[in-house]
Design a protein around this motif. Sequence first.
Motif, PDB file in Angstrom:
ATOM      1  N   UNK A 132       0.876  -1.177   0.000  1.00 61.46           N
ATOM      2  CA  UNK A 132       0.000   0.000   0.000  1.00 61.46           C
ATOM      3  C   UNK A 132       0.909   1.221   0.000  1.00 61.46           C
ATOM      4  N   UNK A 133       0.719   2.117  -0.971  1.00 65.20           N
ATOM      5  CA  UNK A 133       1.500   3.363  -0.972  1.00 65.20           C
ATOM      6  C   UNK A 133       0.596   4.503  -0.528  1.00 65.20           C
ATOM      7  N   UNK A 134       1.242   5.505   0.104  1.00 64.08           N
ATOM      8  CA  UNK A 134       0.487   6.688   0.526  1.00 64.08           C
ATOM      9  C   UNK A 134      -0.354   6.438   1.762  1.00 64.08           C
ATOM     10  N   UNK A 135       0.057   5.447   2.578  1.00 65.37           N
ATOM     11  CA  UNK A 135      -0.655   5.260   3.848  1.00 65.37           C
ATOM     12  C   UNK A 135      -0.382   6.490   4.722  1.00 65.37           C
ATOM     13  N   UNK A 136      -1.285   6.724   5.665  1.00 66.30           N
ATOM     14  CA  UNK A 136      -1.220   7.903   6.543  1.00 66.30           C
ATOM     15  C   UNK A 136       0.197   8.130   7.092  1.00 66.30           C
ATOM     16  N   UNK A 137       0.714   9.312   6.868  1.00 65.25           N
ATOM     17  CA  UNK A 137       2.014   9.683   7.435  1.00 65.25           C
ATOM     18  C   UNK A 137       3.198   9.075   6.709  1.00 65.25           C
ATOM     19  N   UNK A 138       2.990   8.500   5.526  1.00 66.89           N
ATOM     20  CA  UNK A 138       4.120   7.902   4.792  1.00 66.89           C
ATOM     21  C   UNK A 138       4.978   9.016   4.189  1.00 66.89           C
ATOM     22  N   UNK A 139       6.169   9.211   4.755  1.00 68.62           N
ATOM     23  CA  UNK A 139       7.062  10.260   4.248  1.00 68.62           C
ATOM     24  C   UNK A 139       7.782   9.735   3.010  1.00 68.62           C
ATOM     25  N   UNK A 140       8.497  10.653   2.354  1.00 64.48           N
ATOM     26  CA  UNK A 140       9.288  10.247   1.185  1.00 64.48           C
ATOM     27  C   UNK A 140      10.329   9.210   1.605  1.00 64.48           C
ATOM     28  N   UNK A 141      10.873   9.435   2.817  1.00 66.06           N
ATOM     29  CA  UNK A 141      11.885   8.510   3.326  1.00 66.06           C
ATOM     30  C   UNK A 141      11.271   7.117   3.570  1.00 66.06           C
ATOM     31  N   UNK A 142      10.089   7.107   4.165  1.00 69.93           N
ATOM     32  CA  UNK A 142       9.408   5.807   4.394  1.00 69.93           C
ATOM     33  C   UNK A 142       9.198   5.109   3.060  1.00 69.93           C
TER      34      UNK A 142
END
Length: 486
Positions: free
Chosen positions: A320-330
């Motif tokens: 899953x991409x773009x989950x809540x709080x997913x930073x560029x680093x994550x």
Amino acid sequence: MTAKKVYIETVGCQMNVLDSELVIGALRKQGYDLTDTAADADVLLFNTCSVREHAEEKTYSALGRVVPHKKHNPGVVVGVIGCMAQKDQHAILDRAPYVDMVVGTGQLARIPELVEEVKRTRTPQFAVSLGRADGGRHEVEASFESYDPTRDPSMRPTPFQAFVRIQIGCDKFCTYCVVPSTRGPEQSRQPDHILAEVRQLVEQGCKEVTLLGQTVNSYVYEHGDGRRTRLSDLMAAMHDTPGLDRIKFVTNYPKDMTDDLLDAVRELPKVVKYLHVPAQSGCDEVLKRMKRNYTVASYREMLARCREKVPGVSVTSDFIVGFCGETEESFQKTMDLVRESVFKNSYIFKYSERTGTKAADRYPDDIDEEVKKRRNQDLLAVQNANSLADHQAQIGKTTSVIVERASRHGKRETGPVKQLTGHTMADHIVVFDGPDRLIGEIVPVRIDDASPFTLYGEVLTGETVGVSSEAKPRAARPRRIGLNTV
Ligand code: 5AD
Ligand code: SF4
């Protein structure tokens, strides 16, 4: 009198495909014929998925398309069944007031009776199970009936492949996911019932079964006298069923990938050397917010163990991409995991907030749609490069293939030789030339070429690869099946 007709549209996972088969099987017993034309139908069913908003919108569009038919024929019965029915219940009628019947995943057995009730009373009928907090564990479990009545071979993707439910529900409660509430508590089906169903399927001509569960490798049946049957035991028990050639199972939960299961996959020749084990993210903080209960390091360890214990195993994953709080680093950590893992394939989804889930309650859906889209594309590009590498590594190998159908994209539609397609023992899709009569057979294919999604090969005769109850080893030189040789 002409037969009553039922039309069904199915979205979502394999569990839904199986449910649709079972519902149609039950309605056929009531005298219904299946039609693929909505405008001919007396009963129109929509078997739904709630995992992402997109799936729900698809159902509402499909429902919209039947409005004219319903207007001209007010007697027809329109039913919304499955996950959306359980999740949204009466709210479905706010958007589609012409719906006559709403039946959740745990109540599908009641459909024939409810159809009659709609016809008799002309009032909407609702049958849904309890919410996860609406009663004690046993009460909620009992309200989600495992629905596995008469099988209907005509509804299957092919006559020789079938899904078999071994577990219903899910207890993992990943924060983003609606399944624990739409499909209820995790319950493993009794082994005897499963084995009897497999025998029945084989009698109907089935050669391959796919065992289904949301976390299929958590399957365990407690017999009540101290005995337990795990997935590995279940597969060992069904392995000797005469006429059964292949056993698959989906979907696995990383933390429950035990050694006994991997040993069974390696040791049991009929078990397909393929594991779908969704990682969801390559970043520990994100996994924690998702409540996946493992770290990236432990996922990597699990993956290494799969490959060590089952040489040649192919592994696929979900992200899953773009989950809540997913930073560029994550996100870059997820890119790293996908890059290094060389999955055969990954299913990549943009996070879709679902009301009623922990994530919707706790965390804002704070990643822009554009960013989700871009991350989806970036991850897909890395995966596609790896899929190609995985597929190219198959070139030169000879593998057994279950021949499923003429290839949809086949160039040769006429004449005795067509392009056929099927799956290998490591679940790769392969396309090759061959006569129609091979459909339903298990044949050896030598892989000659690869794209990211498909292998291309040549059928060899005169040798046997893998396990087939039909196939007998022959010593003759392999020869090509082609126009002049068959
Ligand atoms: N948004 C996006 N993807 C989801 N999945 C489950 N819930 C969601 C959601 N809310 C994905 C997971 C799961 C697959 C079946 O669907 O990756 O493994
Ligand atoms: Fe949903 Fe998680 Fe259960 Fe899979 S394991 S069905 S993602 S809650």
